[in-house]
Enzyme design. Structure first.
Site, short mmCIF file in Angstrom:
data_model
loop_
_atom_site.label_atom_id
_atom_site.label_comp_id
_atom_site.label_asym_id
_atom_site.label_seq_id
_atom_site.Cartn_x
_atom_site.Cartn_y
_atom_site.Cartn_z
N ARG A 18 -26.85 27.79 92.87
CA ARG A 18 -27.68 29.00 92.96
C ARG A 18 -27.29 29.93 94.10
NH1 ARG A 18 -30.06 25.23 90.41
NH2 ARG A 18 -29.07 24.00 92.00
N THR A 19 -27.17 29.39 95.30
CA THR A 19 -26.96 30.28 96.45
C THR A 19 -25.64 31.03 96.30
OG1 THR A 19 -28.15 28.64 97.75
CG2 THR A 19 -26.99 30.36 98.97
N ARG A 32 -22.06 28.30 103.91
CA ARG A 32 -22.83 27.04 103.86
C ARG A 32 -21.93 25.96 104.45
NH1 ARG A 32 -25.93 24.60 98.68
NH2 ARG A 32 -27.38 26.22 99.36
N HIS A 86 -32.33 27.49 105.74
CA HIS A 86 -31.84 28.13 104.51
C HIS A 86 -32.66 29.42 104.35
CE1 HIS A 86 -29.99 28.75 100.76
NE2 HIS A 86 -30.22 27.60 100.15
N LYS A 115 -6.35 20.96 106.94
CA LYS A 115 -5.23 20.90 107.90
C LYS A 115 -5.74 20.97 109.33
CE LYS A 115 -2.99 24.03 104.93
NZ LYS A 115 -2.32 25.32 104.90
#
Ligand code: CP
Length: 308
Positions: A57-58, A107, A135, A86
């Protein structure tokens, strides 16, 4: 009110006036969206979506948001395919991305990662979830959903059910609700109670809070269910013990108020039975859809684009 925020990192950075401003502008954006009047607001702007943790969703609603505004997106949703493997740091990653994009949504599993990222770039950074911490854009769409339903958030009885220890959506939501005159019931297994400091903050702000492990929903206007956050448990045996602690189904919601609504940030696993989906109480799919106008409004606000 004049919009001054460049980054969206924590809902705690927002006053009630600022939250209400976003909700009001989201309503205007939704009207513009429904009349196809958004396509040139952010023409040629590029949003970078940096998802070091899974998301449906986000990430997708942010990508849809920039596209509905006439812009485009770049990014990743699988950090294994980036130079993080890396050894590249988040700080270096955002510094590089700043050269390619006009805004960043990030995120990351580390709490504080979005704040840190925002300190190293000039372009707006939006927190799409940092570990169990915050959030904020989810909270704004949650409040938008509640306000669309009840008009006024003040005076509501809100029950939050499930994993209150690890769930970032409920941490952000309770932080935001400190600004309103609500009664809160926090329903969780004893192992997954809301962190003590958050409960204290609520009480210090005059919010009536009841903590319980009993699923008694009779008086609630809003039932906000959450997933038990398996990925955050250090011990999977503990997760197995609590994973089915609460299941909302036709039997367990019997006796709830006629106009109560059931919300969930999603994804759900077993905590809301599919038989609830077709009831008049279910709002979780609408809630996810509301992410689009809210995030469109936020993209414009942090970029200084006036659309009202
Ligand atoms: N509610 C939410 O954050 O969903 P995603 O994890 O799918 O983005």
């Amino acid at each position: 009110m004049k919009w001054t925020k460049k980054h969206i990192i924590s809902i705690k950075d927002f006053s009630r006036e600022e939250i209400d401003f976003v909700l009001e502008k989201s309503r205007i954006m939704e009207k513009r969206l429904n009349s196809n009047k958004t396509g040139s607001l952010m023409k040629d702007k590029i949003l970078a979506t940096l998802f070091f943790e899974p998301s449906t969703r986000t990430r997708m609603s942010f990508e849809a948001a920039i596209k509905r505004l006439g812009g485009s997106s770049i990014g990743f949703n699988l950090s294994e395919i980036t130079s993080e493997v890396k050894g590249e740091t988040v700080i270096d990653t955002v510094r590089i991305v700043e050269g390619y994009a006009d805004m960043i949504v990030i995120r990351h599993p580390a709490e504080g990662s979005s704040r840190l990222a925002s300190e190293y770039v000039e372009i707006p950074v939006m927190n799409g979830g940092d570990g169990s911490n915050q959030h904020p854009t989810q909270t704004l769409l949650d409040l938008y959903t509640i306000k669309k339903e009840f008009e006024d958030i003040d005076g509501l009885d809100i029950s939050i059910v499930g994993d209150l220890k690890y769930g970032r959506t409920v941490h952000s939501l309770t932080n935001a609700l400190e600004n309103y005159d609500v009664n809160l019931k926090l329903i969780s297994p004893d192992e997954l109670k809301m962190p003590k400091n958050l409960v204290k903050e609520l009480k210090d702000n005059g919010i009536e809070v009841k903590e319980t492990n009993r699923l008694d929903l009779a008086e609630c206007d809003v039932i906000y269910a959450t997933r038990i956050q398996k990925e955050r448990f250090p011990d999977l045996q503990e997760y197995e013990r609590v994973k089915d602690a609460y299941v909302l189904n036709l039997a367990t919601i019997q006796g709830i108020k006629d106009n109560a609504i059931i919300m969930h940030p999603l994804p759900r696993v077993t905590e809301i039975s599919a038989e609830i989906d077709k009831t008049k109480y279910a709002r979780y799919f609408q809630q996810a859809r509301n992410g689009l106008p809210v995030r469109m409004a936020l993209l414009c606000l942090v970029s200084g684009v006036r659309f009202w």
